[in-house]
Write an enzyme that holds these catalytic residues in place. Structure first.
Site, PDB file in Angstrom:
ATOM      1  CB  SER A 120     128.235   9.881  19.905  1.00  0.00           C
ATOM      2  OG  SER A 120     128.030  10.304  18.592  1.00  0.00           O
ATOM      3  CG  HIS A 141     123.208  11.901  20.572  1.00  0.00           C
ATOM      4  ND1 HIS A 141     123.122  10.637  21.090  1.00  0.00           N
ATOM      5  CD2 HIS A 141     123.955  11.786  19.446  1.00  0.00           C
ATOM      6  CE1 HIS A 141     123.781   9.796  20.319  1.00  0.00           C
ATOM      7  NE2 HIS A 141     124.287  10.471  19.315  1.00  0.00           N
ATOM      8  CD  GLU A 153     120.991   9.678  24.221  1.00  0.00           C
ATOM      9  OE1 GLU A 153     121.801   9.708  23.279  1.00  0.00           O
ATOM     10  OE2 GLU A 153     120.985   8.779  25.057  1.00  0.00           O
ATOM     11  CG  ASN A 191     126.151   6.198  20.937  1.00  0.00           C
ATOM     12  OD1 ASN A 191     125.937   5.348  20.075  1.00  0.00           O
ATOM     13  ND2 ASN A 191     126.079   7.490  20.686  1.00  0.00           N
TER      14      ASN A 191
END
Ligand SMILES: NC(=O)c1ccc[n+]([C@@H]2O[C@H](COP(=O)([O-])OP(=O)(O)OC[C@H]3O[C@@H](n4cnc5c(N)ncnc54)[C@H](O)[C@@H]3O)[C@@H](O)[C@H]2O)c1
Length: 297
Positions: A120, A141, A153, A191
């Site tokens: 992450s 991701h 991602e 994130n």
């Protein structure tokens, strides 16, 4: 680099089990490994009951469901990953542990294979540096839960090759995902933006601004988020959120990313969120005592 036909997934937790399911349903040959045998059997049981639910609801034919289960094998030995085309790592969010795994896999997996990390927040460039194949290491991701969420991602490390990027993009699209691309900075795109919001929601709770329910309702009804930030933190796992926030803090070097003490306190107390029945909210059972936000505030 040829088409990816087989996948080795490491980590059978929330993310790894979902990624393995997604790949098996989409016709790839999948090996799933977890260092903890109980987690591995739990993952296999969860995957088969989720596939059964998809069949019952008419989202998957019985034949496709059985084929998916045939495509999936679990193993307690990483040696079984020797012939896979790509490894997708979804273990604990720790740079040290992930690097150790990559060093081990580097000796086992065929030289042409790609190493993708579902991290992450951790630097792909640094994970790649633990291997002898940095041009074949990439961030992939997935969002939680992987079979449902539409986004992947993709993060290129400093040495990731164009071939590795194209093969990973092709795989993500074959799995039905929309991709976005991020440079290799702590937290990437999603994130980098999401975790400061979750951390701030903990600060609001910690300093007594409002109840957890009002914080979540505020963001759901006031800003059209499908889940409030505290509910979402429980869904992700408070331990995972804390690890990501620590990586943002260390990687971007700004005190605005320092983890809220209440989040740290919850994780220290074993409140990890939905996955173990208690986080900010309780999901049944009375094993844990309620921890109130600091009385000083
Ligand atoms: N939870 C989320 O919402 C989410 C979303 C996107 C990405 N991620 C990332 O995915 C990764 C996994 O997160 P998760 O939520 O699935 O965690 P989890 O705690 O549910 O599962 C992790 C699993 O990895 C296993 N494991 C730990 N070390 C291992 C090792 N050395 N070898 C083999 N297995 C090992 C554990 O036994 C466990 O079953 C993390 O990097 C996390 O940041 C999580």
């Amino acid at each position: 680099m040829g088409e990816i036909r087989s996948v080795g997934v490491v980590g059978g937790g929330q993310m790894g089990s979902g990624i393995a399911q997604l790949a098996a349903v989409n016709g790839l040959q999948v090996w799933l490994h977890d260092s903890d045998s109980a987690s591995l059997s739990k993952a296999m049981n969860n995957i088969s009951s989720r596939i059964q639910t998809l069949i019952t609801k008419g989202h998957l034919t019985k034949e496709k469901g059985s084929e998916a289960l045939r495509n999936l094998r679990c193993t307690s030995s990483l040696e079984d990953f020797c012939c896979v085309d790509i490894v997708i790592e979804a273990i604990v969010e720790s740079e040290e542990v992930k690097k150790k795994l990559f060093v081990q896999l580097d000796k086992i997996v065929k030289p042409s294979a790609i190493f993708a990390s579902n991290t992450s927040s951790i630097s792909i460039t640094r994970l790649a540096s633990a291997t002898s194949r940095p041009s074949q290491v990439i961030g992939m991701h997935f969002m939680n839960p992987p079979p449902v969420m539409k986004l992947v991602e993709i993060i290129r490390g400093a040495n990731t090759s164009e071939d590795t990027f194209n093969a990973t993009k092709f795989l993500a699209e074959r799995l039905g995902k929309k991709i976005i691309c991020s440079k290799d900075f702590a937290g990437f795109i999603v994130n980098r933006i999401l975790m400061p919001m979750i951390n701030e929601a903990f600060h609001a709770l910690y300093s007594g601004v409002a109840t957890k329910e009002d914080i979540d309702d505020g963001m759901k009804l006031g800003t059209n988020h499908p889940m409030g930030p505290l509910e979402l933190a429980d869904h992700i796992g408070l331990d995972v959120c804390l690890s990501i926030i620590k990586v943002l803090h260390a990687g971007l070097g700004d005190t605005k990313y320092a983890p809220c003490p209440l989040l740290v306190h919850y994780v220290d107390a074993g409140r990890l969120g939905r996955k173990n029945g208690i986080g900010v909210y309780e999901y049944g059972g009375d094993k844990f005592k309620e921890i109130k936000p600091s009385p000083r505030l």
